[in-house]
Write an enzyme that holds these catalytic residues in place. Structure first.
Site, short mmCIF file in Angstrom:
data_model
loop_
_atom_site.label_atom_id
_atom_site.label_comp_id
_atom_site.label_asym_id
_atom_site.label_seq_id
_atom_site.Cartn_x
_atom_site.Cartn_y
_atom_site.Cartn_z
N ASN A 106 0.82 -1.21 0.00
CA ASN A 106 0.00 0.00 0.00
C ASN A 106 0.85 1.25 0.00
OD1 ASN A 106 -0.57 1.91 2.52
ND2 ASN A 106 0.12 -0.05 3.33
N PHE A 149 -2.00 8.27 3.87
CA PHE A 149 -2.87 8.87 4.91
C PHE A 149 -4.11 9.53 4.30
CE2 PHE A 149 0.83 9.73 8.14
CZ PHE A 149 0.90 8.38 8.42
N SER A 166 4.96 5.44 8.68
CA SER A 166 4.39 5.16 7.37
C SER A 166 5.43 5.50 6.31
CB SER A 166 3.14 5.99 7.14
OG SER A 166 2.82 5.96 5.76
N ASN A 179 4.65 6.22 3.35
CA ASN A 179 3.92 6.90 2.27
C ASN A 179 3.72 8.39 2.46
OD1 ASN A 179 3.63 4.34 1.07
ND2 ASN A 179 1.94 3.90 2.46
N THR A 180 4.24 8.94 3.54
CA THR A 180 4.27 10.39 3.71
C THR A 180 5.74 10.79 3.62
OG1 THR A 180 2.27 10.48 5.04
CG2 THR A 180 3.82 12.28 5.35
N LYS A 227 4.64 3.99 17.15
CA LYS A 227 4.67 2.92 16.14
C LYS A 227 5.88 3.13 15.23
CE LYS A 227 1.80 0.46 12.81
NZ LYS A 227 0.44 0.31 12.25
N ASN A 274 5.41 -1.36 11.64
CA ASN A 274 4.62 -0.99 10.47
C ASN A 274 5.01 -1.86 9.26
OD1 ASN A 274 3.00 0.66 8.70
ND2 ASN A 274 3.27 2.35 10.12
C1 LIG Z 1 -3.93 -0.69 3.19
C2 LIG Z 1 -3.16 -0.45 4.44
C3 LIG Z 1 -3.23 0.80 5.05
C4 LIG Z 1 -2.53 1.05 6.22
N1 LIG Z 1 -2.64 2.28 6.81
C5 LIG Z 1 -2.00 2.50 7.98
C6 LIG Z 1 -2.17 3.73 8.66
O1 LIG Z 1 -2.91 4.63 8.23
N2 LIG Z 1 -1.48 3.92 9.82
C7 LIG Z 1 -0.66 2.96 10.37
O2 LIG Z 1 -0.09 3.17 11.43
N3 LIG Z 1 -0.51 1.77 9.74
C8 LIG Z 1 -1.15 1.51 8.59
N4 LIG Z 1 -1.00 0.31 7.97
C9 LIG Z 1 -0.09 -0.69 8.56
C10 LIG Z 1 -0.84 -1.70 9.44
O3 LIG Z 1 -1.41 -1.06 10.55
C11 LIG Z 1 0.11 -2.81 9.94
O4 LIG Z 1 1.05 -2.24 10.83
C12 LIG Z 1 0.87 -3.48 8.80
O5 LIG Z 1 0.02 -3.71 7.70
C13 LIG Z 1 1.49 -4.79 9.22
O6 LIG Z 1 0.52 -5.70 9.66
P1 LIG Z 1 -0.12 -6.86 8.73
O7 LIG Z 1 1.03 -7.60 8.12
O8 LIG Z 1 -0.95 -7.67 9.69
O9 LIG Z 1 -0.94 -6.18 7.73
C14 LIG Z 1 -1.70 0.04 6.79
C15 LIG Z 1 -1.64 -1.21 6.18
C16 LIG Z 1 -2.36 -1.47 5.02
C17 LIG Z 1 -2.25 -2.84 4.39
#
Ligand SMILES: Cc1cc2nc3c(=O)[nH]c(=O)nc-3n(C[C@H](O)[C@H](O)[C@H](O)COP(=O)(O)O)c2cc1C
Length: 354
Positions: free
Chosen positions: A118, A122, A183, A185-186, A216, A245
């Site tokens: 992804n 934000f 993140s 992405n910022t 985080k 993350n």
């Molecule tokens: C589509 C998507 C959007 C995400 N957006 C955020 C976010 O806005 N803020 C954040 O702290 N983590 C975000 N994450 C990260 C997740 O909270 C998580 O830390 C990460 O995906 C690892 O866990 P997983 O392997 O179980 O997905 C996002 C993940 C995905 C897949």
């Protein structure tokens, strides 16, 4: 399982990932409008094992499995997520001003690798709109975390102001807060993961609130830096660390570098676990640790708990395994506790490193 998710998944996976997410959101919000349906789902999926219950940072968690940030960015799905059996919900990331996020497409599936990529950036309705939604249901039956970020247009030298706005607006309503500095992405956000900024951030926050606040971090930090930054955060008032993350180690999936963003799911599992372990070795017992990243099975959730995670968050696992996944993990953790002779989750947490 309530039903066989694999057929539904095949259908959902025919849609572009963001469309599938919006459809899932629509269904979950629809269920929330029908209290008897929500109650029926909750009855089927709730974990009922009292030995999974624990109190951390003054909050009661009926089970250790939470939905990670990013799934419910705008706090529109808290009730149905609770009905799926989650022990806590983290909304956000929220920024002071609403923003659209990156141009689409910005979410991709790597189906063979049970992973997502992804580059959302934000996208969110903004702090005000989301906190108003939380205010309508708070205090809620399970802890609600609010994950805070900065707007894309805010320069790093002014970033602390965005986090100050976030804390000031969210602290009365949220059960806990999270500073997301990780993140990918910022632009330049991850540069804020340095000890001096993190100390300044928590000192600022502690002048406003005594609510629990977590940091985080990214799994791409050198582990020594991650420990230094985390220790600095804790000394300055952080209640705990969420590790971690998504990763931007694109060597994990061939060709993934062309889209950028962060990888999650199975491709992240070993990286996230091996990142978590040394942090836990250093900080277990001194703070509360939350594991996130590639938790795609009962075994992985159990491994992180024994490695020192008091709580674990999932996102990608829910996409690949479906709504029954939370119950599967909770039931599996209960069974593992019994078979290994632990009487409560508290006894199991960190048992590998004590
Ligand atoms: C589509 C998507 C959007 C995400 N957006 C955020 C976010 O806005 N803020 C954040 O702290 N983590 C975000 N994450 C990260 C997740 O909270 C998580 O830390 C990460 O995906 C690892 O866990 P997983 O392997 O179980 O997905 C996002 C993940 C995905 C897949």
């Amino acid at each position: 399982m309530i039903f066989d998710y694999s057929a539904l998944r095949n259908l959902l996976f025919k849609l572009p990932p963001e469309t599938a997410h919006s459809l899932a959101e629509l269904c979950l919000r629809g269920a929330a409008q029908t209290p008897f349906l929500l109650a029926a789902i909750a009855k089927r999926l709730a974990s009922r094992d009292p030995s999974l219950k624990q109190t951390l940072c003054g909050l009661t968690f009926n089970n250790p499995i939470g939905i990670a940030a990013g799934f419910d960015k705008n706090a529109t799905m808290i009730k149905p997520l609770a009905a799926l059996g989650f022990g806590f919900v983290e909304v956000g990331t929220l920024t002071p001003k609403p923003q659209l996020g990156a141009a689409k497409p910005r979410l991709w599936r790597h189906i063979e690798q049970k992973s997502l990529q992804n580059a959302m950036g934000f996208n969110n309705d903004g702090l005000e709109a989301a906190i108003r939604r939380v205010e309508k249901i708070a205090p809620f039956v399970i802890p609600i975390g609010v994950n805070l970020g900065k707007n894309k247009t805010t320069l790093n030298k002014e970033a602390i102001d965005d986090y100050r706005v976030g804390v000031a607006r969210a602290e009365a309503t949220a059960d806990y807060l999270v500073f997301n500095l990780s993140s990918p992405n910022t632009p330049d956000l991850r540069d804020l993961q340095n000890e001096s900024f993190v100390r300044e951030l928590f000192v600022m926050a502690r002048s406003i609130t005594q609510k629990p606040i977590f940091l985080k971090i990214a799994p791409d930090l050198p582990v020594g830096d991650a420990i230094k930054v985390s220790a600095g955060a804790i000394e300055s008032g952080a209640s705990g660390i969420i590790a971690a993350n998504t990763t931007n180690d694109y060597s994990r999936i061939e060709g993934s570098d062309k889209n950028g963003g962060g990888l999650s799911g199975a491709v992240l599992t070993d990286k996230s676990r091996e990142f978590f372990k040394p942090i836990a070795k250093e900080l277990f017992g001194k703070t509360t640790l939350i594991a996130s990243g590639g938790i795609m099975s009962v075994g992985e959730a159990w491994a992180r708990i024994k490695a020192g995670a008091s709580l674990a968050q999932i996102y990608t696992g829910l996409i690949y395994e479906g709504a029954g996944f939370v119950k599967t993990i909770n039931d599996g953790v209960s069974a593992a506790m019994k078979s290994e002779g632990f009487n409560s989750i508290g006894e199991a947490i960190g048992s590998d490193i004590r």
